[in-house]
Design an enzyme around this catalytic site. Structure first.
Site, mmCIF file in Angstrom:
data_model
loop_
_atom_site.group_PDB
_atom_site.id
_atom_site.type_symbol
_atom_site.label_atom_id
_atom_site.label_comp_id
_atom_site.label_asym_id
_atom_site.label_seq_id
_atom_site.Cartn_x
_atom_site.Cartn_y
_atom_site.Cartn_z
ATOM 1 C CE LYS A 285 -3.885 -1.927 2.461
ATOM 2 N NZ LYS A 285 -4.240 -2.333 3.825
ATOM 3 C CD GLN B 191 -3.766 -4.275 6.720
ATOM 4 O OE1 GLN B 191 -3.877 -3.249 6.045
ATOM 5 N NE2 GLN B 191 -4.012 -5.459 6.224
ATOM 6 C CG ASP C 111 -10.367 -0.003 4.987
ATOM 7 O OD1 ASP C 111 -10.124 -0.514 3.879
ATOM 8 O OD2 ASP C 111 -9.640 -0.156 5.987
HETATM 9 N N1 GUN Z 1 -6.845 -6.487 5.974
HETATM 10 C C1 GUN Z 1 -6.916 -7.160 4.800
HETATM 11 N N2 GUN Z 1 -7.527 -6.417 3.867
HETATM 12 C C2 GUN Z 1 -7.859 -5.248 4.448
HETATM 13 C C3 GUN Z 1 -8.495 -4.050 3.989
HETATM 14 O O1 GUN Z 1 -8.922 -3.927 2.842
HETATM 15 N N3 GUN Z 1 -8.632 -3.060 4.908
HETATM 16 C C4 GUN Z 1 -8.192 -3.191 6.188
HETATM 17 N N4 GUN Z 1 -8.380 -2.151 7.002
HETATM 18 N N5 GUN Z 1 -7.596 -4.267 6.643
HETATM 19 C C5 GUN Z 1 -7.432 -5.290 5.779
#
Ligand code: GUN
Length: 297
Positions: A55, A99, A122
């Site tokens: 990311k 996350q 998100d």
């Molecule tokens: N963990 C795995 N995929 C994601 C996501 O898209 N967002 C978040 N916040 N955590 C994750």
């Protein structure tokens, strides 16, 4: 034997990131700053660390500012909430992503509820979930929005189509169903208790599989000519001793002969998630700046 189209999610995601990069350049020109995405990682889950690194790289690659906050697994819920509140108040931060999964002693819901809905890239906050449910402008969870983009690219207008979503998670299944409903599909949200899943799936012009069970949706369940989006990423033992391979939630080899189009695993939905996250961050930045987001995003 005719083979259905294999949807190239990697190429689509690259195109979307290029569009986001153009939007970021426009934002910088008009606002004198770059949009900022803050990612919070608690603990040392190896898979999460890989996601966060990717990311960060892609955020910088589209010209945005990447802010990473790593905290030890012993971090308390109160400390994490305090950090989120600081980020809510930081004008350089347009998007906040905490996350998941979080360590067991932290309540995900309490942390997500603290995120300013305007920075909730998100789309997990109940305010954004509610806005999506009533068809208002919302920040929408990245994976289902990416699936919708692939579907519209393949099929154009989705109006009147039968869509079956398999899996009812808050992160994928439920928002996917809402998005398809907003596109005027006739939507069925199937799950582990659904009776005769095979015949339910067989009705569908669009199948979205998001259950997290390797090759659970069989090829013969899928109606000839249907379009299939496979959200699953499951690691299974490979033929070669000691090796593993990735498979989706759909038995792709069985389905590929009679579908109109299908996403592969890997290379289908997976690359879309981060591209949409960057898109959401730009959209959030534009909304916070009171300007229109670039058209077509
Ligand atoms: N963990 C795995 N995929 C994601 C996501 O898209 N967002 C978040 N916040 N955590 C994750």
């Amino acid at each position: 034997m005719t083979i259905g189209k294999i949807i190239d999610g990697k190429a689509f995601a690259e195109g979307l990131r290029a569009e986001v990069a153009r939007g970021v350049a426009g934002f910088l020109a008009s606002q004198g700053r770059t949009p900022g995405l803050a990612v919070v990682l608690v603990g040392d889950d190896a898979a999460s660390a890989v996601y966060v690194r990717n990311k960060g790289k892609m955020t910088v690659a589209v010209g945005m500012e990447s802010l990473e906050f790593r905290r030890p697994s012993a971090t308390t819920q109160e400390e994490l909430i305090e950090l989120v509140e600081e980020l809510n108040g930081d004008p350089a931060v347009d998007g906040i992503l905490v996350q998941l999964p979080l360590p067991d002693h932290i309540d995900d819901k309490a942390v997500i509820a603290t995120i300013d809905p305007a920075k909730d890239v998100d789309g997990f906050h109940v305010v954004n979930a509610g806005r999506l449910a009533v068809g208002e402008q919302a920040l929408v969870p990245c994976t289902p929005l990416g699936c919708l983009m692939l579907l519209k690219d393949e099929l154009g207008d989705l109006s009147g189509l039968e869509a079956v979503v398999v899996g009812r998670s808050n992160i994928v299944g439920k928002p996917m169903a809402q998005l398809l409903l907003n596109e005027n599909c006739t939507v069925t949200l199937a799950h582990s208790r659904t009776r005769d899943l095979a015949s339910v799936v067989h009705r569908a012009d669009i199948v979205v599989a998001a259950v997290g069970r390797p090759e659970m949706v069989k090829g013969e369940w899928i109606k000839p000519g249907a379009t299939v989006i496979d959200v699953g990423i499951n690691r299974v033992p490979a033929a070669e001793e000691g090796k593993t391979r990735l498979v989706g939630d759909v038995a792709t080899a069985e389905a590929a002969s009679h579908v109109r189009a299908i996403t592969p695993v890997p290379g289908g939905v997976g690359p879309m998630t981060i591209a949409v996250l960057l898109r959401n961050t730009l959209v959030a930045a534009c909304a916070r700046a009171g300007i229109a987001a670039p058209q077509g995003l």
